[in-house]
Design an enzyme around this catalytic site. Structure first.
Site, PDB file in Angstrom:
ATOM      1  N   GLU A 130       0.810  -1.232   0.000  1.00 21.91           N
ATOM      2  CA  GLU A 130       0.000   0.000   0.000  1.00 21.91           C
ATOM      3  C   GLU A 130       0.837   1.273   0.000  1.00 21.91           C
ATOM      4  O   GLU A 130       0.696   2.144   0.865  1.00 21.91           O
ATOM      5  CB  GLU A 130      -0.965  -0.024   1.194  1.00 21.91           C
ATOM      6  CG  GLU A 130      -1.857  -1.259   1.197  1.00 21.91           C
ATOM      7  CD  GLU A 130      -2.705  -1.405   2.470  1.00 21.91           C
ATOM      8  OE1 GLU A 130      -2.668  -0.523   3.323  1.00 21.91           O
ATOM      9  OE2 GLU A 130      -3.407  -2.430   2.573  1.00 21.91           O
ATOM     10  N   ASN A 173       2.061  -5.312  -3.023  1.00 18.55           N
ATOM     11  CA  ASN A 173       0.677  -5.666  -2.668  1.00 18.55           C
ATOM     12  C   ASN A 173      -0.141  -4.404  -2.393  1.00 18.55           C
ATOM     13  O   ASN A 173       0.333  -3.480  -1.722  1.00 18.55           O
ATOM     14  CB  ASN A 173       0.726  -6.523  -1.383  1.00 18.55           C
ATOM     15  CG  ASN A 173      -0.585  -7.182  -1.047  1.00 18.55           C
ATOM     16  OD1 ASN A 173      -1.187  -7.835  -1.906  1.00 18.55           O
ATOM     17  ND2 ASN A 173      -1.043  -7.036   0.178  1.00 18.55           N
ATOM     18  N   HIS A 209     -10.415  -6.666  -1.653  1.00 19.20           N
ATOM     19  CA  HIS A 209     -11.475  -6.450  -0.661  1.00 19.20           C
ATOM     20  C   HIS A 209     -12.599  -5.706  -1.385  1.00 19.20           C
ATOM     21  O   HIS A 209     -12.356  -4.700  -2.052  1.00 19.20           O
ATOM     22  CB  HIS A 209     -10.977  -5.574   0.490  1.00 19.20           C
ATOM     23  CG  HIS A 209      -9.865  -6.169   1.284  1.00 19.20           C
ATOM     24  ND1 HIS A 209     -10.048  -7.229   2.135  1.00 19.20           N
ATOM     25  CD2 HIS A 209      -8.549  -5.855   1.350  1.00 19.20           C
ATOM     26  CE1 HIS A 209      -8.892  -7.532   2.717  1.00 19.20           C
ATOM     27  NE2 HIS A 209      -7.961  -6.716   2.248  1.00 19.20           N
ATOM     28  N   GLU A 243      -5.954 -11.073  -0.580  1.00 19.56           N
ATOM     29  CA  GLU A 243      -6.733 -10.818   0.657  1.00 19.56           C
ATOM     30  C   GLU A 243      -8.231 -10.761   0.375  1.00 19.56           C
ATOM     31  O   GLU A 243      -8.947  -9.940   0.942  1.00 19.56           O
ATOM     32  CB  GLU A 243      -6.315  -9.474   1.285  1.00 19.56           C
ATOM     33  CG  GLU A 243      -4.843  -9.330   1.552  1.00 19.56           C
ATOM     34  CD  GLU A 243      -4.470  -8.008   2.235  1.00 19.56           C
ATOM     35  OE1 GLU A 243      -5.368  -7.329   2.768  1.00 19.56           O
ATOM     36  OE2 GLU A 243      -3.277  -7.674   2.213  1.00 19.56           O
ATOM     37  N   ASP A 245     -12.081 -10.707   0.211  1.00 21.92           N
ATOM     38  CA  ASP A 245     -13.330 -10.929   0.939  1.00 21.92           C
ATOM     39  C   ASP A 245     -14.422 -10.106   0.279  1.00 21.92           C
ATOM     40  O   ASP A 245     -14.156  -9.080  -0.336  1.00 21.92           O
ATOM     41  CB  ASP A 245     -13.238 -10.678   2.460  1.00 21.92           C
ATOM     42  CG  ASP A 245     -12.505  -9.421   2.861  1.00 21.92           C
ATOM     43  OD1 ASP A 245     -12.454  -8.484   2.059  1.00 21.92           O
ATOM     44  OD2 ASP A 245     -11.988  -9.382   3.992  1.00 21.92           O
TER      45      ASP A 245
HETATM   46  O1  G3I Z   1      -2.807  -6.016  19.196  1.00 20.28           O
HETATM   47  C1  G3I Z   1      -3.939  -5.361  19.792  1.00 20.28           C
HETATM   48  C2  G3I Z   1      -4.298  -6.009  21.093  1.00 20.28           C
HETATM   49  O2  G3I Z   1      -3.218  -5.837  21.986  1.00 20.28           O
HETATM   50  C3  G3I Z   1      -5.578  -5.367  21.640  1.00 20.28           C
HETATM   51  O3  G3I Z   1      -5.977  -6.033  22.789  1.00 20.28           O
HETATM   52  C4  G3I Z   1      -6.709  -5.448  20.612  1.00 20.28           C
HETATM   53  C5  G3I Z   1      -7.961  -4.749  21.087  1.00 20.28           C
HETATM   54  O4  G3I Z   1      -8.694  -4.222  20.017  1.00 20.28           O
HETATM   55  O5  G3I Z   1      -6.265  -4.833  19.424  1.00 20.28           O
HETATM   56  C6  G3I Z   1      -5.129  -5.456  18.861  1.00 20.28           C
HETATM   57  O6  G3I Z   1      -4.804  -4.808  17.671  1.00 20.28           O
HETATM   58  C7  G3I Z   1      -5.640  -5.032  16.572  1.00 20.28           C
HETATM   59  C8  G3I Z   1      -4.852  -5.744  15.477  1.00 20.28           C
HETATM   60  O7  G3I Z   1      -5.634  -5.860  14.317  1.00 20.28           O
HETATM   61  C9  G3I Z   1      -4.358  -7.126  15.896  1.00 20.28           C
HETATM   62  O8  G3I Z   1      -5.413  -7.958  16.240  1.00 20.28           O
HETATM   63  C10 G3I Z   1      -6.122  -3.677  16.062  1.00 20.28           C
HETATM   64  O9  G3I Z   1      -6.994  -3.074  17.020  1.00 20.28           O
HETATM   65  C11 G3I Z   1      -6.843  -3.818  14.737  1.00 20.28           C
HETATM   66  O10 G3I Z   1      -7.087  -2.537  14.191  1.00 20.28           O
HETATM   67  C12 G3I Z   1      -5.976  -4.598  13.770  1.00 20.28           C
HETATM   68  O11 G3I Z   1      -6.679  -4.713  12.567  1.00 20.28           O
HETATM   69  C13 G3I Z   1      -5.975  -5.341  11.484  1.00 20.28           C
HETATM   70  C14 G3I Z   1      -5.706  -4.329  10.383  1.00 20.28           C
HETATM   71  O12 G3I Z   1      -5.106  -4.982   9.274  1.00 20.28           O
HETATM   72  C15 G3I Z   1      -4.787  -3.190  10.816  1.00 20.28           C
HETATM   73  O13 G3I Z   1      -4.774  -2.229   9.818  1.00 20.28           O
HETATM   74  C16 G3I Z   1      -6.873  -6.447  10.958  1.00 20.28           C
HETATM   75  O14 G3I Z   1      -7.014  -7.460  11.957  1.00 20.28           O
HETATM   76  C17 G3I Z   1      -6.270  -7.036   9.697  1.00 20.28           C
HETATM   77  O15 G3I Z   1      -7.216  -7.902   9.109  1.00 20.28           O
HETATM   78  C18 G3I Z   1      -5.954  -5.925   8.706  1.00 20.28           C
HETATM   79  O16 G3I Z   1      -5.359  -6.483   7.567  1.00 20.28           O
HETATM   80  C19 G3I Z   1      -5.100  -5.583   6.485  1.00 20.28           C
HETATM   81  C20 G3I Z   1      -3.884  -6.116   5.744  1.00 20.28           C
HETATM   82  O17 G3I Z   1      -2.798  -6.279   6.643  1.00 20.28           O
HETATM   83  C21 G3I Z   1      -3.496  -5.163   4.603  1.00 20.28           C
HETATM   84  N1  G3I Z   1      -4.600  -4.949   3.703  1.00 20.28           N
HETATM   85  C22 G3I Z   1      -5.863  -4.515   4.343  1.00 20.28           C
HETATM   86  C23 G3I Z   1      -6.255  -5.504   5.451  1.00 20.28           C
HETATM   87  C24 G3I Z   1      -7.572  -5.125   6.067  1.00 20.28           C
HETATM   88  O18 G3I Z   1      -7.491  -3.846   6.692  1.00 20.28           O
END
Ligand code: G3I
Length: 334
Positions: A130, A173, A209, A243, A245
């Site tokens: 990105e 990507n 997505h 990715e 969905d």
């Molecule tokens: O690590 C913390 C944890 O300590 C805390 O307890 C918890 C409470 O909400 O949050 C945790 O962090 C979260 C993290 O995922 C790990 O689980 C964040 O809040 C959450 O915002 C984060 O979201 C991820 C996101 O990327 C971040 O931008 C999604 O799960 C993940 O599916 C998403 O994946 C991205 C790809 O990497 C790139 N392309 C887009 C895709 C979807 O956004």
């Protein structure tokens, strides 16, 4: 359906994968069983991002990620790496002031530390993720890597990635490449520029997505097919759907589920038919663990192939039929 998606994908030589989280693999037997029986590849949804792999400068923590490595090895699955250099989910220590030279050292150490650890285990890495922003499709200036190093952080990342693991496939990507014309054109310009200067990389990841509704109504399917062809013709590179969905409403009816099934199957068919597309990975596989409902605050959901009780949705049978009937043009699993 007698054969699983995985058995059909294996026969076809096609990589069919899903994003996974170590905690669910460890604690939910049905999660682990569905993942290993239906997919021949996995990618870490979060735990291989810089924030988690290098929590302090020079101190790597591979514990969670290695659980996925062990799971993939135990089940004969391929493993995709996501992602080395991204503006999001960076470690806190990268947010402090530092010189360009220090930032370059950190980037190099991160790429070498991570790729050397996973050498021979990860077959392809999303090296940079990105890079372009969404208004003018120029470099995303709010990336810490861009702020500290400048636009050449992208070429440095690919060069160091090739040195760190010469046998691993290196991917660029991004999202919306199948959707937004200006973004795809700007991405092609960036990739041409890198290739003209002999920067090493092997493929383009289309995240894919989308809402289920917008794929056909906005012609993302035709754009995807034409763009695979353009990536092949102009750059000679591989494409992977990395990715995917397809969101539905928060309470979908049968017609929505049928459209989702038709759309997943149609894109899979286009991926199999494309000369240079070697993989389709979905971003998770059960609605129980999808990022969509949280991100869209409940407006959208139900984006994946299995429901929140691990029951196959109509998309599974639709994709199985495609895998049975359409030959992969470029099989890479033997
Ligand atoms: O690590 C913390 C944890 O300590 C805390 O307890 C918890 C409470 O909400 O949050 C945790 O962090 C979260 C993290 O995922 C790990 O689980 C964040 O809040 C959450 O915002 C984060 O979201 C991820 C996101 O990327 C971040 O931008 C999604 O799960 C993940 O599916 C998403 O994946 C991205 C790809 O990497 C790139 N392309 C887009 C895709 C979807 O956004």
């Amino acid at each position: 359906m007698t054969e699983s998606l995985r058995e059909l994908a294996d026969k076809n030589g096609f990589i069919l994968g899903a994003a996974a989280v170590p905690k669910a693999v460890e604690t939910e037997p049905t999660y682990a069983e569905t993942l290993s029986s239906q997919f021949n590849c996995l990618v870490a949804e979060n735990c291989m991002k810089a924030q988690f792999l290098q929590p302090a400068p020079g101190q790597f923590d591979f514990k969670e990620a290695d659980k996925l490595v062990s799971f993939a090895e135990a089940n004969g699955m391929k493993l995709r790496g996501h992602t080395l250099i991204w503006h999001n989910q960076i470690p806190h220590w990268l947010k402090v002031d530092m010189s360009r030279a220090q930032a370059m050292d950190h980037m190099r150490n991160h790429i070498f530390g991570v790729m050397e650890h996973f050498k021979g285990k990860v077959f392809a890495w999303d090296v940079v993720n990105e890079v372009l922003e969404d208004t003018f499709f120029s470099y995303r200036e709010k990336s810490r890597w861009y702020e500290l190093i400048g636009s050449d952080y992208v070429e440095l990342a690919f060069k160091w990635a090739r040195q760190a693991d010469p046998d691993c496939k290196l991917f660029y990507n991004d999202y919306d490449l199948e959707a937004v014309d200006e973004k795809f054109d700007a991405t092609m310009k960036l990739l041409h520029d890198l290739q003209d200067r002999n920067i090493p990389f092997d493929g383009v990841g289309f995240q894919f997505h989308s809402t289920a509704e917008h794929v056909l109504s906005m012609g993302k399917d035709e754009k995807f097919a034409a763009r695979c062809e353009r990536v092949q013709r102009e750059l000679g590179l591989e494409v992977q759907i990395t990715e995917m969905d397809l969101c539905l409403s928060s309470n979908p009816d049968d017609a929505e589920l049928a459209l989702q099934a038709q759309t997943y199957a149609h894109i899979l068919r286009l991926a199999l038919e494309a000369e240079n597309c070697t993989a389709l990975l979905t971003w998770g596989f059960t609605d129980k663990h999808s990022w969509i409902p949280t991100f869209h605050k409940g407006k959208y959901g139900h984006a994946l192939l299995f429901d929140n009780k691990y029951q196959p949705k109509p998309a599974v049978a639709a994709m199985a039929e495609v895998l049975e009937n359409i030959h992969c043009s470029n099989p890479i699993i033997s």
